[in-house]
Design an enzyme around this catalytic site. Structure first.
Site, short mmCIF file in Angstrom:
data_model
loop_
_atom_site.label_atom_id
_atom_site.label_comp_id
_atom_site.label_asym_id
_atom_site.label_seq_id
_atom_site.Cartn_x
_atom_site.Cartn_y
_atom_site.Cartn_z
N HIS A 119 44.54 44.25 60.23
CA HIS A 119 43.90 45.20 61.14
C HIS A 119 43.67 44.58 62.52
O HIS A 119 42.91 45.10 63.32
CB HIS A 119 42.59 45.71 60.55
CG HIS A 119 42.80 46.61 59.37
ND1 HIS A 119 43.28 46.13 58.17
CD2 HIS A 119 42.63 47.94 59.20
CE1 HIS A 119 43.38 47.14 57.31
NE2 HIS A 119 43.00 48.23 57.91
N ASP A 138 32.73 45.04 54.41
CA ASP A 138 33.78 45.81 55.07
C ASP A 138 34.87 46.04 54.05
O ASP A 138 35.63 45.13 53.71
CB ASP A 138 34.32 45.03 56.28
CG ASP A 138 35.49 45.73 56.97
OD1 ASP A 138 35.77 46.89 56.63
OD2 ASP A 138 36.12 45.10 57.85
N MET A 139 34.94 47.26 53.52
CA MET A 139 35.91 47.50 52.45
C MET A 139 36.49 48.90 52.52
O MET A 139 35.81 49.87 52.85
CB MET A 139 35.27 47.29 51.08
CG MET A 139 34.20 48.29 50.71
SD MET A 139 33.57 47.99 49.05
CE MET A 139 32.71 49.55 48.74
N GLY A 148 30.81 38.92 53.96
CA GLY A 148 30.92 38.41 55.32
C GLY A 148 30.95 36.90 55.41
O GLY A 148 31.32 36.34 56.46
N VAL A 184 27.87 41.33 56.09
CA VAL A 184 28.71 42.43 56.54
C VAL A 184 29.73 42.77 55.45
O VAL A 184 30.66 42.01 55.19
CB VAL A 184 29.46 42.10 57.85
CG1 VAL A 184 30.32 43.28 58.29
CG2 VAL A 184 28.46 41.73 58.95
N TRP A 233 37.54 56.06 38.82
CA TRP A 233 36.98 57.38 39.13
C TRP A 233 35.78 57.30 40.07
O TRP A 233 35.52 58.22 40.84
CB TRP A 233 36.60 58.11 37.84
CG TRP A 233 35.72 57.31 36.92
CD1 TRP A 233 34.36 57.24 36.91
CD2 TRP A 233 36.18 56.44 35.88
NE1 TRP A 233 33.92 56.38 35.94
CE2 TRP A 233 35.02 55.88 35.27
CE3 TRP A 233 37.43 56.08 35.38
CZ2 TRP A 233 35.08 54.98 34.21
CZ3 TRP A 233 37.49 55.19 34.32
CH2 TRP A 233 36.33 54.65 33.75
N LYS A 234 35.06 56.18 40.04
CA LYS A 234 33.90 56.04 40.93
C LYS A 234 34.35 55.92 42.38
O LYS A 234 33.75 56.52 43.28
CB LYS A 234 33.08 54.81 40.51
CG LYS A 234 32.48 54.93 39.12
CD LYS A 234 31.71 53.69 38.72
CE LYS A 234 31.16 53.83 37.30
NZ LYS A 234 30.41 52.62 36.87
#
Length: 340
Positions: free
Chosen positions: A46, A175-176, A306, A173, A227-228
């Site tokens: 990214h 971030d996913m 993080g 942090v 499914w979650k």
């Protein structure tokens, strides 16, 4: 094959790329810094890896380099913005800062943004809220790239979720993406010629696979928690769409490109509680407790969200960043020419 690139060199090359493709000097410098920082943190997928695609979207008129997020409605500590198809990073930085300002004024602030573009690494904005002393809960919807649990075709997005908590000993942090591997992460493995360490989605025959190219082609990523994760994806899409009055994953998917997405920036100012020392002790207690647990295997350890990103940054600042040779050649070529 990879090459090692120092942060200063990457920043300068990217500044040239963005300046050549329609951005002011100030905005080009900001974009270069953000993409370099993402790569420093170890998120090439990214950061540097996304540059060529971003420039391609500009050339095809999918991103308006001159457009910026503008406020369209105010409801006390809640505001709505329209991104007008502008650059996702610049729009997200503006809305993050506005949510921080609202949190300092009201204790809590929420900015919902519609019609914006890919914000690249969502953690950028989590680290920014934490550095400002605020808790941040941020998320975006995406195009459809995961099947709803029990379904076959992609109908839900891997809608990244960021939760940031300021901490004196190192900000926390999370971030996913809501897929086991983000599509940027899948492509990073593909570029390195690597299989995934765990199944990451389904191939064209409906079989779970560790081959990233097969998952990218099928657009059938595996949701986290099965499914979650599928349910959480739907709920975040609903919240982003409703709060911004913007596009849902369904509507984004109809466009044929992942553009004009919806995002939410929620900030909380913990200073309002006037117990900062207690807050830090409680956070340290949780971190220390998890650090002190016995490892599953010799030589392993546990990390808080993080922590490894900070380690990556420190290592990459000292030793340079490993970048795909194919990607770096593509980026340096962009620094030599303008769009047609």
């Amino acid at each position: 094959m990879t090459v090692t690139i120092q942060a200063a060199e990457m920043t300068e090359v990217l500044r040239q790329v963005f300046a050549l493709h329609g951005f002011t000097d100030a905005d080009a410098a900001t974009l270069a810094r953000v993409h370099t920082e993402s790569t420093l943190y170890g998120v090439n997928s990214h950061g540097i890896d996304r540059v060529a695609k971003f420039i391609d979207y500009i050339g095809r008129g999918l991103v308006d380099t001159d457009a910026r997020a503008a406020r369209v409605a105010t409801f006390g500590s809640i505001e709505r913005y329209d991104g007008h198809s502008g650059p996702g990073v610049l729009n997200a930085l503006h809305c993050t800062d506005r949510a921080i300002t609202l949190a300092r004024e009201h204790g809590m602030g929420l900015v919902a943004l519609r019609n914006t573009n890919h914000w690249m690494r969502g953690g950028t904005y989590g680290w920014r809220t934490a550095a400002a002393g605020c808790i941040g809960i941020l998320f975006t919807n995406t195009t459809h790239n995961m099947p709803a649990w029990g379904g076959r075709d992609p109908r839900t997005g891997n809608n990244p979720l960021i939760i940031a908590i300021p901490r004196a000993g190192g900000h926390v942090v999370l971030d996913m993406a809501l897929s086991q591997f983000s599509f940027g992460g899948l492509n990073a493995h593909r570029l390195r010629g690597e299989e995934l360490p765990f199944p990451g989605g389904w191939d064209a025959q409906g079989q779970l696979t560790t081959t990233p190219a097969d998952i990218i082609a099928s657009e059938r990523a595996l949701p986290i928690g099965y499914w979650k994760g599928s349910a959480l994806s739907m709920v975040l899409d609903m919240l982003a769409t409703l709060l911004s009055a913007g596009n849902s994953t369904y509507r984004i998917g109809q466009r044929g490109h992942e553009t004009d997405v919806s995002q939410v920036f929620l900030c909380i100012d913990p200073a309002r509680f006037h117990d900062r020392d207690l807050q830090q002790r409680l956070l340290d207690e949780i971190v220390d407790y998890n650090h002190s647990g016995p490892p599953l295997r010799e030589g392993q350890r546990t990390y808080y969200p993080g922590e490894r990103a900070l380690q990556n940054m420190q290592h990459n600042l000292a030793h340079g960043m490993a970048v795909s040779m194919e990607v770096w050649r593509e980026v340096t070529d962009l620094a030599q020419r303008t769009t047609i």
